[in-house]
Design an enzyme around this catalytic site. Structure first.
Site, short mmCIF file in Angstrom:
data_model
loop_
_atom_site.label_atom_id
_atom_site.label_comp_id
_atom_site.label_asym_id
_atom_site.label_seq_id
_atom_site.Cartn_x
_atom_site.Cartn_y
_atom_site.Cartn_z
N ASP A 65 0.82 -1.21 0.00
CA ASP A 65 0.00 0.00 0.00
C ASP A 65 0.86 1.27 0.00
O ASP A 65 2.09 1.21 -0.09
CB ASP A 65 -0.92 -0.06 1.23
CG ASP A 65 -2.32 0.43 0.93
OD1 ASP A 65 -2.46 1.30 0.07
OD2 ASP A 65 -3.27 -0.04 1.59
N TRP A 72 -2.99 3.33 -5.74
CA TRP A 72 -4.27 3.94 -6.12
C TRP A 72 -4.20 4.78 -7.40
O TRP A 72 -4.97 5.74 -7.57
CB TRP A 72 -4.83 4.81 -4.98
CG TRP A 72 -4.52 4.30 -3.62
CD1 TRP A 72 -4.87 3.08 -3.13
CD2 TRP A 72 -3.82 4.97 -2.56
NE1 TRP A 72 -4.42 2.94 -1.84
CE2 TRP A 72 -3.78 4.09 -1.47
CE3 TRP A 72 -3.23 6.22 -2.43
CZ2 TRP A 72 -3.16 4.42 -0.26
CZ3 TRP A 72 -2.61 6.55 -1.23
CH2 TRP A 72 -2.59 5.66 -0.17
N GLY A 73 -3.23 4.48 -8.26
CA GLY A 73 -3.13 5.23 -9.51
C GLY A 73 -2.38 6.55 -9.37
O GLY A 73 -2.29 7.33 -10.32
N ASP A 116 -10.16 3.33 -3.60
CA ASP A 116 -10.85 2.12 -3.15
C ASP A 116 -12.25 1.98 -3.74
O ASP A 116 -13.04 2.93 -3.75
CB ASP A 116 -10.96 2.12 -1.62
CG ASP A 116 -9.61 1.91 -0.97
OD1 ASP A 116 -8.59 1.88 -1.68
OD2 ASP A 116 -9.58 1.78 0.28
C1 GLA Z 1 -6.00 1.21 1.32
C2 GLA Z 1 -6.13 0.22 0.18
C3 GLA Z 1 -7.25 -0.78 0.50
C4 GLA Z 1 -6.96 -1.49 1.81
C5 GLA Z 1 -6.76 -0.47 2.92
C6 GLA Z 1 -6.28 -1.11 4.20
O1 GLA Z 1 -7.11 2.03 1.42
O2 GLA Z 1 -6.38 0.87 -1.02
O3 GLA Z 1 -7.41 -1.70 -0.55
O4 GLA Z 1 -5.80 -2.28 1.65
O5 GLA Z 1 -5.82 0.51 2.55
O6 GLA Z 1 -6.11 -0.19 5.24
#
Ligand code: GLA
Length: 385
Positions: free
Chosen positions: A129, A164-165, A186
């Protein structure tokens, strides 16, 4: 010696969407059991992934990550062993920053020791992440670091990048050695979220491909607004209709996203199971050439109605037709536009991926009447007339 991983988009399950922080050894074991009993493994789902919130808040005296003593009282290794005993693979989660998004220790400046720990535990997949990245640190470099650490940890560990891009990730992620990369924020368990993700990723197909796949986030199929994670997951009321889940799955499949289930599979409805185990849709996603689709929009409703066409190995084409509008609409595909002029003396034999049968041979065009938020999916064969 490393084996190349993720030739085709990875398939599996991830704890986050439904369970959030509420995870434990029992959940992971029973999910693995259910993978076998329910036929998910036979359908191709392979990885069982524990997301955030699995560790203690502090590393041990040697700087190693430690599993939460209440959630995983026996540590992680026995969980991995159990998953392996079922012929499945095991995934875990960490973060490029100092802390994970939920505030547990991240792997920043611990990349190599953490990769070693994961290898010792028998981990086969690492989701990585992007929260709490020090402002002075270069994100691209951090993914390269973990990529190098995983490639040299002595075990085959699939690298699932999750930024996340951000930072134009599609333009550099393949170089980091990652096998898949999250390209959006997300997902939420509602139709708007599905639609937004698709709109943002159409046109970016060329960046995915063998060994490094555009991850449009975990599937919400079968969640129906349930989950301990709804607070985090979405502000809108959760849940989609089964038609919307069907369309969501078809889009992730034809757009070559990894297929990571996010519902509680132990309680999934027969409709959700049917969607998730549709062998014809999965075969489109898992086609060995992993070519992205191109998009042809309906001329009089281009915002909402479109077709995706994906060349498959062996000469067939996957054709999906999608209706994002709130009323029944027509999608008319002119075969000329996909490379098949009438003068060729050829037409398309269409195999319907939902009825699992050939519906006929068509020339020049095929026009579908599609219900609101629904789709049709074909495997098309070029035939001489
Ligand atoms: C981010 C990621 C999610 C998940 C959460 C966990 O938001 O994008 O997919 O892994 O963290 O805290």
């Amino acid at each position: 010696m490393n084996t190349p991983l993720a030739h085709t988009p990875p398939m599996g399950w991830n704890s986050w969407n439904t369970f959030g922080w509420n995870i434990n050894e029992e959940l992971i074991r029973t999910t693995a059991d259910f993978f076998i009993e329910s036929g998910l493994k036979d359908a191709g789902y392979e990885y069982i992934v524990i997301d955030d919130c699995w560790s203690e808040k502090q590393r041990d005296e040697n700087g190693r990550l430690v599993a939460d003593k209440n959630k995983f009282p026996n540590g992680i290794k026995p969980v991995a062993d159990y998953i392996h005993s079922k012929g499945l693979k095991f995934g875990m989660y960490s973060c490029a920053g100092t802390h994970t998004c939920a505030g547990y220790p991240g792997s920043f400046e611990h990349e190599f020791v953490d990769a070693e720990t994961f290898a010792e535990w028998g981990v086969d997949y690492l989701k990585y992440d992007y929260c709490y990245k020090p402002k002075s640190a270069d994100g691209e470099n951090l993914y390269k670091r973990m990529g190098m650490a995983l490639r040299n940890c002595g075990r085959d560990i699939l690298f699932s990048a999750c930024n996340w891009g951000a930072d134009n990730v599609h333009s550099w992620i393949r170089e980091s050695g990652a096998n898949m990369f999250r390209s959006t924020g997300d997902i939420q368990d509602n139709w708007f979220s599905v639609k937004n993700i698709v709109d943002s990723q159409l046109g970016k197909q060329a960046y995915g491909g063998v060994y490094c796949h555009n991850d449009m986030d975990m599937l919400i199929v079968g969640m129906h607004g349930n989950g301990d994670n709804t607070e985090v997951l979405g502000s809108l009321p959760g849940g989609c209709t089964d038609t919307e889940y069907k369309t969501h799955f078809a889009l992730w499949a034809i757009m070559n996203s990894p297929l990571m289930i996010g519902c509680d599979v132990r309680k999934m409805s027969s409709e959700a199971k049917e969607i998730l185990t549709n062998r014809d849709i999965i075969a489109i996603n898992q086609d060995i050439e992993v070519r992205g689709p191109y998009c042809i929009r309906q001329w009089n409703n281009p915002e909402n109605v479109f077709a995706l066409i994906k060349p498959l190995s062996g000469g067939d084409y996957a054709i999906g037709m999608f209706n994002f509008s709130d009323k029944k609409s027509e999608m008319s595909l002119q075969f000329f536009d996909i490379g098949l002029p009438a003068a060729s003396g050829r037409g398309l034999e269409l195999y319907d991926c939902y009825s699992h049968s050939v519906i006929g041979t068509f020339t020049e065009r095929y026009a579908a009447q599609i219900e609101s938020h629904d789709c049709v999916m074909f495997r098309a064969k070029v035939v001489k007339l």
